[in-house]
Design a protein around this motif. Structure first.
Motif, PDB file in Angstrom:
ATOM      1  N   HIS A   7       0.845  -1.190   0.000  1.00 21.62           N
ATOM      2  CA  HIS A   7       0.000   0.000   0.000  1.00 21.62           C
ATOM      3  C   HIS A   7       0.881   1.241   0.000  1.00 21.62           C
ATOM      4  N   ILE A   8       0.364   2.282  -0.572  1.00 19.01           N
ATOM      5  CA  ILE A   8       0.905   3.617  -0.354  1.00 19.01           C
ATOM      6  C   ILE A   8      -0.070   4.255   0.620  1.00 19.01           C
ATOM      7  N   ILE A  10      -1.670   7.258   2.812  1.00 21.62           N
ATOM      8  CA  ILE A  10      -1.868   8.702   2.749  1.00 21.62           C
ATOM      9  C   ILE A  10      -2.614   9.142   4.000  1.00 21.62           C
ATOM     10  N   TRP A  22      -9.605   9.671  -4.789  1.00 23.58           N
ATOM     11  CA  TRP A  22      -8.563   8.913  -5.463  1.00 23.58           C
ATOM     12  C   TRP A  22      -9.131   7.729  -6.239  1.00 23.58           C
ATOM     13  N   LEU A  50      -4.015   2.058  -2.347  1.00 26.75           N
ATOM     14  CA  LEU A  50      -3.829   3.253  -1.529  1.00 26.75           C
ATOM     15  C   LEU A  50      -4.588   3.040  -0.229  1.00 26.75           C
ATOM     16  N   LEU A  67       2.743  11.080  -5.910  1.00 28.56           N
ATOM     17  CA  LEU A  67       2.382  10.173  -6.992  1.00 28.56           C
ATOM     18  C   LEU A  67       2.526  10.882  -8.328  1.00 28.56           C
TER      19      LEU A  67
END
Length: 123
Positions: A7-8, A10, A22, A50, A67
């Motif tokens: 995962h990224i 945020i 997103w 995400l 990103l």
């Protein structure tokens, strides 16, 4: 086996709202909604997603990580307009106007870029 990107993450004040933004931008879907975590991804078995996690402090400086998004050359400007219509804003970070990218920010101020496609980078 080496590690892989999962995962990224945020930080967000409005987890579900930012996740929806997103998901719309990327054409993904919301995969999981929990009290302290919302995950979006292309599909349930996608290798990377995400993850939106709660934060109470305000964003005050430029992101250290951002990103880069891309599209076809013919659709780039239309995609920028679409993303702006979803709630993104244009951001000035010292661009000269000659860059091959456009800097935008999501509704909570996280910067990201829409860059020219990789096919245009080949000389």
């Amino acid at each position: 086996m080496p590690v892989s990107l999962h995962h990224i993450v945020i930080d967000a004040h409005d987890l579900l709202g930012l996740a929806r933004f997103w998901a719309e931008v990327l054409g993904w879907k919301i995969l999981s909604v929990r009290e302290r975590e919302v995950v979006v991804g292309e599909h349930e078995t996608a290798s990377v997603g995400l993850c939106f996690m709660p934060v109470t402090d305000r964003k005050v400086v430029k992101n250290r990580l951002h990103l880069d998004l891309t599209s076809s050359p013919e659709e780039r400007e239309a995609e920028i307009d679409r993303i702006l219509s979803l709630g993104a804003t244009r951001v000035e970070i010292g661009q000269t106007g000659e860059e091959s990218w456009t800097v935008l920010a999501d509704p909570e101020g996280n910067e990201f870029c829409v860059v020219r496609p990789k096919t245009t980078l080949i000389t």
